[in-house]
Design a protein around this motif. Structure first.
Motif, mmCIF file in Angstrom:
data_model
loop_
_atom_site.group_PDB
_atom_site.id
_atom_site.type_symbol
_atom_site.label_atom_id
_atom_site.label_comp_id
_atom_site.label_asym_id
_atom_site.label_seq_id
_atom_site.Cartn_x
_atom_site.Cartn_y
_atom_site.Cartn_z
ATOM 1 N N TYR A 78 -1.186 6.300 4.779
ATOM 2 C CA TYR A 78 0.204 5.838 4.704
ATOM 3 C C TYR A 78 0.900 6.295 3.428
ATOM 4 O O TYR A 78 2.126 6.432 3.395
ATOM 5 C CB TYR A 78 0.277 4.321 4.860
ATOM 6 C CG TYR A 78 0.133 3.512 3.598
ATOM 7 C CD1 TYR A 78 1.255 3.027 2.929
ATOM 8 C CD2 TYR A 78 -1.121 3.208 3.075
ATOM 9 C CE1 TYR A 78 1.130 2.265 1.770
ATOM 10 C CE2 TYR A 78 -1.254 2.454 1.933
ATOM 11 C CZ TYR A 78 -0.130 1.979 1.285
ATOM 12 O OH TYR A 78 -0.260 1.236 0.140
ATOM 13 N N THR A 79 0.129 6.529 2.338
ATOM 14 C CA THR A 79 0.756 6.977 1.103
ATOM 15 C C THR A 79 1.364 8.362 1.248
ATOM 16 O O THR A 79 2.241 8.745 0.472
ATOM 17 C CB THR A 79 -0.245 6.964 -0.072
ATOM 18 O OG1 THR A 79 -1.271 7.933 0.143
ATOM 19 C CG2 THR A 79 -0.882 5.594 -0.237
ATOM 20 N N HIS A 80 0.913 9.126 2.249
ATOM 21 C CA HIS A 80 1.466 10.451 2.525
ATOM 22 C C HIS A 80 2.492 10.406 3.659
ATOM 23 O O HIS A 80 3.056 11.455 4.001
ATOM 24 C CB HIS A 80 0.344 11.420 2.920
ATOM 25 C CG HIS A 80 -0.679 11.616 1.849
ATOM 26 N ND1 HIS A 80 -0.654 12.686 0.980
ATOM 27 C CD2 HIS A 80 -1.766 10.874 1.497
ATOM 28 C CE1 HIS A 80 -1.681 12.593 0.137
ATOM 29 N NE2 HIS A 80 -2.374 11.519 0.450
ATOM 30 N N ASN B 267 -6.980 4.598 7.111
ATOM 31 C CA ASN B 267 -5.848 3.875 6.548
ATOM 32 C C ASN B 267 -6.230 2.404 6.424
ATOM 33 O O ASN B 267 -7.001 1.900 7.263
ATOM 34 C CB ASN B 267 -4.633 3.995 7.486
ATOM 35 C CG ASN B 267 -3.323 3.786 6.775
ATOM 36 O OD1 ASN B 267 -3.013 4.492 5.826
ATOM 37 N ND2 ASN B 267 -2.558 2.820 7.242
ATOM 38 N N ASP C 96 -3.237 10.078 -2.971
ATOM 39 C CA ASP C 96 -4.220 9.041 -2.728
ATOM 40 C C ASP C 96 -4.963 9.295 -1.425
ATOM 41 O O ASP C 96 -4.628 10.203 -0.663
ATOM 42 C CB ASP C 96 -3.519 7.678 -2.701
ATOM 43 C CG ASP C 96 -4.369 6.589 -3.291
ATOM 44 O OD1 ASP C 96 -5.586 6.618 -3.057
ATOM 45 O OD2 ASP C 96 -3.832 5.716 -3.979
ATOM 46 N N ARG D 295 0.653 -1.334 0.000
ATOM 47 C CA ARG D 295 0.000 0.000 0.000
ATOM 48 C C ARG D 295 0.715 1.461 0.000
ATOM 49 O O ARG D 295 1.918 1.394 -0.195
ATOM 50 C CB ARG D 295 -0.834 0.035 1.231
ATOM 51 C CG ARG D 295 -0.091 -0.505 2.441
ATOM 52 C CD ARG D 295 -0.792 -0.227 3.649
ATOM 53 N NE ARG D 295 -0.338 -0.839 4.797
ATOM 54 C CZ ARG D 295 -0.624 -0.467 5.996
ATOM 55 N NH1 ARG D 295 -1.379 0.556 6.211
ATOM 56 N NH2 ARG D 295 -0.185 -1.113 7.021
ATOM 57 N N LEU E 280 0.676 4.164 -6.494
ATOM 58 C CA LEU E 280 0.535 4.724 -5.148
ATOM 59 C C LEU E 280 1.287 6.055 -5.124
ATOM 60 O O LEU E 280 2.499 6.100 -5.023
ATOM 61 C CB LEU E 280 1.081 3.751 -4.093
ATOM 62 C CG LEU E 280 0.350 2.416 -4.038
ATOM 63 C CD1 LEU E 280 0.937 1.528 -2.947
ATOM 64 C CD2 LEU E 280 -1.134 2.640 -3.774
ATOM 65 N N THR F 158 6.944 -0.745 -2.893
ATOM 66 C CA THR F 158 6.724 -0.124 -1.587
ATOM 67 C C THR F 158 7.569 -0.781 -0.512
ATOM 68 O O THR F 158 8.165 -0.110 0.344
ATOM 69 C CB THR F 158 5.234 -0.219 -1.207
ATOM 70 O OG1 THR F 158 4.458 0.371 -2.246
ATOM 71 C CG2 THR F 158 4.956 0.489 0.099
ATOM 72 N N GLU G 208 2.145 9.208 -3.580
ATOM 73 C CA GLU G 208 3.305 9.726 -2.871
ATOM 74 C C GLU G 208 4.243 8.635 -2.373
ATOM 75 O O GLU G 208 5.427 8.888 -2.194
ATOM 76 C CB GLU G 208 2.856 10.626 -1.716
ATOM 77 C CG GLU G 208 2.358 11.977 -2.189
ATOM 78 C CD GLU G 208 2.400 13.012 -1.085
ATOM 79 O OE1 GLU G 208 3.414 13.085 -0.388
ATOM 80 O OE2 GLU G 208 1.422 13.742 -0.930
ATOM 81 N N VAL G 209 3.762 7.416 -2.165
ATOM 82 C CA VAL G 209 4.654 6.343 -1.763
ATOM 83 C C VAL G 209 5.750 6.159 -2.806
ATOM 84 O O VAL G 209 6.893 5.847 -2.510
ATOM 85 C CB VAL G 209 3.877 5.024 -1.554
ATOM 86 C CG1 VAL G 209 4.822 3.858 -1.385
ATOM 87 C CG2 VAL G 209 3.010 5.143 -0.308
#
Length: 853
Positions: A249-251, A301, A245, A4, A201, A140, A203-204
């Motif tokens: 967690y992507t941020h 999340n 997104d 993710r 994803l 990721t 910003e990841v």
């Protein structure tokens, strides 16, 4: 589990209150957060296999998670720094962990983690390190693991851990995951299916791409970063605006390691973006209280839910195809979401943490801190701990309190170089902070409070929407306008740069925390239309650059105008100073073929730029009506996207999707650069249909060539200059080797050529130069048939051995002398390019490719 307007004087200008990242904590709050962090760390220490350092995915799933192991390596360093474990134990655990990822490692446990091209599998056996047969390899997870490895290497610098960390980093073939046709990254790999999908994803991806670009052995091309940036989705929720997104967690994951404070690339201030998203997510929860959410019960999340592992997220942008769009939202909260935003929204995150700890106690807080999730309405209290959620809690609390991981990860030489090449700069102030963030700097006046009036000016800017308008009234040079920046450590930067519009170049001083003050040397000045790009030298400064207190601006130093107006914009720190504009496309066309719903647009550059050159931004618009004029372009409603890439290849292309098959479309592009230099609009257009390709050539012609027999050279008395033909930026150039013999005298030299004709209205001249030796003034002159001289002077051009483009708009040429005072240009007779200085020395200058548009 997860893949993710108005003016303000000094006393009233504290609306520009400064720091983005200063937050007062009570002793009790700090003690409470330290407690949460230490308990969270115990998961990574107690649950790990002490023999090989591998850490399980969760308290229930006993497969080792590679991403969790990366978080664990960072956690070990935090624990050592806080005194939760001894330094020796921390070092030994880090050492045994890294040995598990090195072939023939002689690991006492015999563990050898299975990988492909240096990328470990997501889940491996906790004892042997072999693939568990579930999941596969994902960007990721590789990113979180390698970031933890780099962090450990920097923390235990000068030891075997550092050597192993660099070996592991060098062993990763990042290009294996690269879709070379699209310059994008695959979503994953499985032994049965190979590489598949496209990593989306938002910003990841920044962490994975940064690491790939930083690789000393198998690096990604820098263009991959801009392709990711061009995939960003812009979203709004209420008064909040962000890209990315919907899952928290992507941020968060990238910025567990990358310190985003006071930095910006060509797309975003990632710190401010994460803050906007966090506040938007919280507001959505406030607006949906009927599901059990609230102002202190927020944070969406992916996590364990009452019935399944749910993809909980802040609802995404309508119509956007994103992995996390809130379809599972049912009131389930993951504590990691709100807590791990602690550096970005400290008040809101701390209130959440305090609230659930006090109200729900042991139902949500236990042996390893906060458990994975809860749902108040459904009376669901998860008893499980997940490493991928514990990791960000631990790291982000510590980054907020102490900055440990940020400090060490950002010290890595490969990471620093990659961020420079991507185009990250340190922001002192660009006057464009987001609505819900504090301004970058606090501004005020030292000395006479009536010497300056200043305000933020909307619409008069060089970068973004705003600039700082400064009216100065200085009877002496003892009054300063100053900035107290949030960014205080300049030790890793070489240059301080800014854009300026107005009659006076500011004189800059740095002042450190001990009040030591020093004037900065102006290294270079480059003109772009009405704005000047000024770069000042930081490398020779003797103040404490790690603890800067003020930057002071002086606009009067005994000469020049005593009053006037100046605008400044985008004050930033950098390690590379880009000169010249991006190359303009010479052809822009559509590949031959029928329109079946998508068309490939292609544009070609006359000369490619190297990887260190400026980044070009192409705004491409499409319409079913011809785009013949500036007005047509501005009114075209369908902006395809901004396509950004470094000038590394002579041919660039993009696929235009979502067209109605069989219809005719017209496309036009605007070439510009948001941070450095603008170029003119490409006025040509391309038609996408079933007909043959339509292409255009820019209306740009050579004014004069550089055949040596057509030119004559000259120099000041007592000085010497020799002229010869050499290879130019393109074709043949003329090299002038000079010797200026006496300091204090005014020296000049140059070339001139007959160029009879008449200028066709307002035009722009372009000249390419390079040289080494003295910094010289460049004087461009046109002499008409009456002997009137019209010219423009560029002061102290930095000749650093690299080609630079000098542009002169005919409107900038002013009457200098001659022609019995006639200040109207008659028929053109001579063109002259001169170089002047008051210093003695030797050097050379090459001139080439004088053109007009």
């Amino acid at each position: 589990m997860k893949q993710r307007s108005g003016f303000f004087l000094f006393l009233s200008f504290f609306f520009f209150f400064a720091p983005l990242f200063l937050h007062s904590l009570s002793r009790d709050d700090r003690k409470f957060l330290e407690k949460v962090a230490e308990k969270t760390f115990r998961y990574f220490w107690d649950e790990a296999n002490a023999q090989n350092g591998l850490i399980p995915d969760a308290t229930k799933n006993r497969n080792c998670s590679i991403s969790v192991t990366g978080f664990g390596l960072a956690g070990i360093c935090i624990a050592d720094s806080r005194g939760w474990i001894s330094h020796q134990k921390a070092y030994e655990r880090a050492l045994v962990t890294l040995r598990s990822f090195i072939p023939d490692n002689r690991n006492p446990a015999g563990t050898q983690v299975q990988s492909e091209h240096g990328h470990p599998y997501h889940w491996v056996d906790l004892e042997t390190g072999q693939w568990s047969g579930e999941e596969g390899i994902f960007p990721t997870d590789t990113a979180a693991f390698i970031a933890g490895v780099i962090m450990a290497g920097e923390y235990f610098k000068g030891t075997e851990v550092e050597k192993l960390a660099e070996t592991i980093f060098r062993n990763v073939d990042w290009t294996w995951f690269l879709n070379k046709e699209k310059n994008t990254v695959y979503a994953g790999f499985t032994p049965s299916g190979g590489l598949f999908g496209e990593h989306s994803l938002i910003e990841v991806g920044t962490l994975f791409l940064l690491l790939g670009i930083a690789s000393p052995t198998h690096p990604f091309p820098v263009e991959t970063w801009f392709n990711l940036g061009n995939s960003y989705y812009h979203a709004e929720y209420g008064q909040f605006s962000y890209v990315g997104d919907g899952a928290a967690y992507t941020h968060q994951w990238p910025f567990c390691f990358i310190d985003p404070r006071w930095k910006k690339d060509f797309f975003l201030d990632y710190f401010q973006n994460a803050r906007e998203f966090s506040l938007a997510s919280r507001q959505w929860c406030i607006d949906n209280k009927e599901q059990g959410y609230g102002e202190n019960v927020w944070g969406l999340n992916p996590c364990v839910g009452p019935d399944k592992y749910g993809e909980y997220a802040c609802p995404a942008i309508p119509g956007a195809s994103l992995p996390y769009n809130g379809k599972d939202n049912d009131g389930t909260i993951a504590p990691t979401a709100a807590i791990s935003f602690m550096p970005f929204t400290p008040d809101e995150s701390l209130a959440f943490t305090r609230f659930i700890y006090k109200k729900y106690g042991s139902r949500i807080f236990g042996k390893y801190g906060f458990m994975d999730s809860f749902n108040i309405v459904k009376d669901f209290w998860c008893s499980e701990y997940l490493g991928i959620d514990q990791g960000p809690i631990l790291i982000m609390i510590d980054n907020f309190l102490n900055g440990t991981v940020w400090k060490y990860f950002m010290q890595n030489k490969f990471i620093r170089d990659a961020m420079d090449r991507i185009g990250f700069t340190g922001i002192i102030d660009n006057f464009d902070e987001s609505r819900h963030s504090s301004p970058y700097s606090k501004w005020g006046v030292e000395g006479d409070p009536g010497a300056f009036r200043f305000s933020r000016e909307t619409g008069e800017s060089r970068e973004g929407k705003n600039s700082l308008k400064i009216d100065f009234f200085q009877p002496s040079g003892k009054s300063f306008l100053y900035a107290e920046p949030g960014l205080k450590d300049y030790s890793s930067y070489q240059y301080l740069c800014l854009w300026k519009k107005g009659p006076v170049d500011p004189v800059l001083f740095l002042e450190d925390i001990k009040l030591k003050r020093e004037k900065l040397k102006l290294l270079s000045k480059q003109k772009d239309e009405e704005w000047d790009y000024l770069c000042y030298d930081l490398s020779g400064s003797r103040v404490d650059k790690s603890r800067i207190r003020k930057i002071l601006f002086m606009f009067y130093s005994g000469s020049g105008p005593r009053q006037g107006r100046v605008y400044i914009d985008h004050i930033h720190l950098a390690n590379k100073v880009y000169s010249g504009k991006p190359s303009s496309p010479q052809r822009f066309f559509v590949r031959e073929g029928e329109n079946r719903g998508e068309i490939k647009l292609v544009w070609q550059l006359k000369k490619a730029r190297d990887d260190q050159g400026p980044v070009a931004t192409y705004e491409i618009k499409v319409s079913e009506k011809p785009l013949k004029s500036e007005k047509d372009f501005q009114q075209a409603k369908d902006t395809v996207r901004q396509y950004q890439a470094r000038m590394t290849t002579a041919t660039q292309q993009m696929v235009l999707e979502g067209l109605q098959p069989g219809r005719e479309y017209y496309a036009a592009m605007d070439l510009m650069n948001s941070m450095y230099f603008r170029s003119d609009r490409v006025t040509g257009r391309a038609r996408a249909s079933s007909r043959k390709e339509i292409m255009f050539q820019l209306d740009k012609k050579e004014l004069v060539d550089f055949n040596i027999r057509d030119w004559e050279n000259f120099s000041s008395s007592g000085d010497t200059v020799n002229m010869q033909k050499v290879k130019g930026y393109e074709g043949t150039g003329l090299e002038l080797r000079y010797e200026m013999k006496k300091t204090g005298n005014w020296h000049w030299m140059g070339i001139r050529k007959k160029a009879e004709g008449k200028l066709p209205g307002r035009v722009r001249f372009s000249l390419w130069v390079k040289g080494k030796g003295l910094d010289l003034n460049i004087e461009f002159k046109l002499i008409d048939r009456n002997g009137s001289v019209f010219g423009m002077k560029i002061d102290d051009f930095n000749f650093n051995g690299e080609w630079g483009e000098v542009t002169i708009d005919s409107s900038e040429l002013t009457y200098w002398w001659g022609g019995q005072g006639s200040q109207q240009m008659g028929g053109l007779e001579w063109v002259e390019i001169a170089f002047s200085t008051d210093e003695a020395g030797t050097g050379s200058v090459v001139v080439n490719k004088l053109t007009l548009e």
